[in-house]
Scaffold this motif. Structure first.
Motif, short mmCIF file in Angstrom:
data_model
loop_
_atom_site.label_atom_id
_atom_site.label_comp_id
_atom_site.label_asym_id
_atom_site.label_seq_id
_atom_site.Cartn_x
_atom_site.Cartn_y
_atom_site.Cartn_z
N VAL A 75 0.83 -1.20 0.00
CA VAL A 75 0.00 0.00 0.00
C VAL A 75 0.87 1.26 0.00
CG1 VAL A 75 -0.26 0.15 2.49
CG2 VAL A 75 -2.04 1.03 1.05
N PHE A 76 2.07 1.17 0.53
CA PHE A 76 2.94 2.34 0.60
C PHE A 76 3.77 2.53 -0.67
CE2 PHE A 76 2.60 1.18 5.18
CZ PHE A 76 1.74 2.22 5.49
N HIS A 77 3.71 1.57 -1.56
CA HIS A 77 4.56 1.65 -2.74
C HIS A 77 3.83 1.97 -4.03
CE1 HIS A 77 8.24 0.54 -0.82
NE2 HIS A 77 7.60 -0.41 -0.18
N ARG B 21 1.90 7.01 -7.70
CA ARG B 21 0.81 7.85 -8.22
C ARG B 21 1.43 9.04 -8.93
NH1 ARG B 21 -3.41 9.21 -3.78
NH2 ARG B 21 -4.33 10.22 -5.58
N PRO B 22 0.82 9.41 -10.08
CA PRO B 22 1.39 10.54 -10.82
C PRO B 22 1.30 11.84 -10.02
CG PRO B 22 -0.75 9.90 -11.71
CD PRO B 22 -0.38 8.88 -10.70
N ARG B 23 2.34 12.65 -10.13
CA ARG B 23 2.39 13.87 -9.33
C ARG B 23 2.74 15.08 -10.17
NH1 ARG B 23 6.17 11.68 -4.70
NH2 ARG B 23 4.87 9.90 -4.21
N LEU B 24 2.38 16.22 -9.69
CA LEU B 24 2.82 17.49 -10.27
C LEU B 24 4.01 17.95 -9.43
CD1 LEU B 24 -0.69 19.12 -10.65
CD2 LEU B 24 0.68 18.11 -12.45
N SER C 250 6.44 19.97 -7.05
CA SER C 250 6.35 20.96 -5.97
C SER C 250 7.77 21.09 -5.41
CB SER C 250 5.38 20.49 -4.89
OG SER C 250 5.87 19.34 -4.27
N VAL C 251 7.98 22.06 -4.54
CA VAL C 251 9.33 22.22 -3.98
C VAL C 251 9.75 20.92 -3.31
CG1 VAL C 251 10.78 23.56 -2.42
CG2 VAL C 251 8.92 24.69 -3.62
N LEU C 252 8.78 20.31 -2.62
CA LEU C 252 9.09 19.06 -1.92
C LEU C 252 9.52 17.96 -2.89
CD1 LEU C 252 9.11 17.24 0.56
CD2 LEU C 252 6.67 16.89 0.27
N GLY D 10 13.21 17.49 -2.38
CA GLY D 10 13.25 16.37 -1.43
C GLY D 10 14.43 15.41 -1.69
#
Lengths: 267, 358
Positions: B4-6, B9-12, B14-16, B20
């Motif tokens: 479940v933690f892996h 998911r597609p992301r936009l 961000s600074v993080l 990161g």
């Protein structure tokens, strides 16, 4: 990512996680209260951050968050912008993965923390070694300045197996939630109820602290009021999983009636 | 670990999401005491994010030339290699392996842990760069403001690659940054190259220390800069939000009332208000007195008796019945006897009977 996850688990501090879905107008209030909380925590030498997980909002929230992150990244505001919409359980699991610190305060984007009380909740969580502590939520209408009801205002009892009376707006120990596999992502509603039952039947402590944790705002067309069918479905699923034989009342439960205040201990 | 933690998911961005991994790289590096570069002085999180977005909005297929690798101990190289557009990255190799300050190995190891394609990364010496990039058009050059004669270096790269965009990291405030002074002097208004500070693009970017130099006729650079600006421009102005917040606080303090009550210019106004208040108070007192009188009346014996009689009458002779008509006739007769006398009643009865018979 996994390495980052495990490093974070060991770091004492609080991550305030705010899942957001189209709450542009209410986000500033939630974030402001989160920042006030960080200030309170830092006064007590507790590091903290704010992690906002945006579930592909369409209402201008991503732009607002981009601006706020540009302004306040150094102060601890971090943003995860997702490109697709998942369940609230998915968001909360992402918060478990990406949080920097061991303790997570889950704050919905339309609610508000009471900063003065969060350090007491943190102390309660550390002293009881609970998986989750929660306190009274003062229920308000969108702009009223006084509360007209209370939520999450009772300790865990066997009736929790019948219906949910504890909101997700609480402080959790990320390690313990991790160890139990996080939120069940198949739930489209009441994933918090499922989580409390999961913690309870696994012998973890879910402790009520008799202090006000935050303001819970009741909004028109909110998720809680419009997800009737999904909620019923989730409730019956939880019934099936956790209390199919209606025998829980006759079994021991470590977390039953646990109430704790840092100044009083258990009472 | 739990699946479940892996689940990716597609992301936009961000600074993080951009900074990161760089923070993680720095943390790994610090933990292993490999070398200590003052990365923060050059590569700010916000600037890393802006550079990432610039690669995103670049209309061509940008090639990154990282000349800040040494100053950031390889962090700026990661910024390029980890970009989802997968640009080719040419980075300064820096000290040779074995040197305490060498970062190449650390960068490669970090990238290998993330299963990143290393074939896009080319380590070169500074002198080899110009030859390697000959003929490239969409080049983004990363430079650090703390390099000696950075203005001359910017010009040199733009002479060599006229369509390139040079990003200068770590520019300080006007008046306290020699590199900025030199750049402004070298690329003044009207020169064929334009220096733009991204902090000028919007109030939320005020913390940015990133400068961008490109040919004035470089439409790609201008378009990219404008798109970046749009990404940070909303319906709200922070000044108006600030004004709203402060006004609300002042309103909550009740100072309006204090001023209205004490300042001379409100004297006449206050008098009128006071008169209106007095009149309202008087009216309220009158209404209360009338109400009190009514209450006393309602408690009197005669009122209660009349109420009781009315009740009985309704019970015994409901409206629209013959009993009611009889009651009405008797009541009228009694009134006539009382006011005009018994003979008058008889006279009236006789007159009515005669009228009916006719």
């Amino acid at each position: 990512m996994v390495a980052q996850m495990w490093t974070g688990l060991a770091q004492e501090g609080v991550t305030i996680a705010i899942p957001n879905w189209n709450h542009e107008l209410l986000l500033p209030r939630a974030i402001d209260s989160a920042f006030q909380t960080l200030i309170r925590l830092r006064d007590e030498d507790v590091p903290g951050e704010i992690l906002i997980i945006d579930e592909a909002s369409r209402d201008g929230s991503p732009l607002l968050l981009r601006q706020l992150e540009a302004l306040y990244y150094r102060e601890g505001l971090r943003v995860l912008l997702l490109a697709d919409t998942g369940t609230l359980a998915d968001s909360r699991n992402l918060a478990l993965v990406h949080a920097r610190y061991r303790y997570i305060a889950f704050l919905d984007a339309d609610n508000e923390l009471i900063p003065e009380n969060v350090p007491s909740f943190l102390r309660a969580l550390q002293e009881t070694e609970a998986a989750m502590v929660y306190g009274n939520l003062l229920v308000r209408t969108p702009t009223s300045r006084c509360a007209m009801n209370l939520l999450s205002n009772e300790s865990v009892q066997f009736k929790l197996f019948q219906r949910n009376y504890i909101d997700a707006f609480s402080l959790v120990d990320r390690c313990q939630l991790f160890d139990l596999g996080g939120y069940e992502s198949g739930y489209r509603a009441l994933e918090d109820h499922e989580m409390w039952l999961h913690l309870a039947v696994n012998g973890r402590k879910v402790v009520f602290v008799p202090l006000a944790f935050g303001y819970y705002y009741v909004l028109p067309s909110s998720m809680a009021t419009t997800s009737g069918n999904k909620a019923m479905e989730a409730e019956s699923r939880s019934q099936r999983i956790y209390n199919q034989l209606q025998a829980r009342d006759h079994l021991p439960l470590n977390t039953n009636l646990l109430r704790f205040h840092p100044a009083l201990g258990y009472f | 670990m739990y699946p479940v933690f892996h689940a990716p998911r597609p992301r936009l961005p961000s600074v993080l999401s951009v900074f990161g991994p760089i923070e993680q790289y720095q943390a790994d590096r610090d933990k292993r005491s490999l070398f200590s570069g003052n990365t923060g002085a050059v590569l700010e999180p916000l600037d890393a994010y802006l550079a990432h977005l610039l690669v995103n909005v670049h209309p061509g297929e940008p090639v990154l030339l990282d000349l800040t690798a040494e100053q950031t101990s390889g962090a700026s190289t990661l910024l390029g290699v980890l970009h989802p557009r997968q640009p080719r990255v040419f980075a300064v190799g820096g000290p040779l392996p074995g040197d305490r300050r060498a970062y190449r190995g650390a960068v490669e190891e970090f990238l290998q842990q993330r299963n990143t394609d290393l074939s896009l990364l080319h380590w070169l010496s500074y002198d080899e760069m110009s030859a390697a990039l000959k003929g490239e058009t969409d080049v983004l050059v990363f430079l650090a403001a703390n390099r000696p004669a950075v203005d001359a270096e910017v010009e040199q790269w733009l002479n060599l690659l006229p369509s390139a965009i040079v990003l200068v990291f770590g520019l300080g405030a006007v008046g306290s940054c020699a590199a900025l002074d030199a750049l402004v002097q070298r690329f003044p208004t009207g020169s064929p190259r334009r220096l733009a500070l991204l902090r000028d693009s919007g109030e939320v970017l005020s913390a940015s220390r990133l400068g961008m130099v490109a040919g004035r006729d470089n439409t790609a650079a201008e378009t990219a800069r404008r798109r970046l600006q749009q990404l940070f421009t909303s319906n709200y102005s922070f000044l108006s939000l600030l004004r709203l917040a402060t006004e609300q606080a002042i309103r909550a303090s009740g100072s309006d009332g204090v001023v209205r009550g004490s300042h001379g210019s409100f004297l006449e106004w206050n008098q009128e208000i006071n008169q209106l208040k007095k009149a309202a108070q008087q009216a309220r007192a009158d209404a209360e007195a009338a109400f009190e009188e009514l209450r006393t009346l309602k408690h009197s014996l005669s009122y209660r008796l009349s109420e009781r009689f009315r009740h009985w009458r309704r019970q015994l002779a409901p409206d629209q019945t013959w009993r009611y008509r009889l009651f009405r006739g008797l009541r009228r007769s009694a009134q006539i006897v009382r006011h005009e006398g018994f003979f008058c009643l008889l006279r009236r009865i006789v007159r009515r009977c005669l009228r009916r018979s006719v």
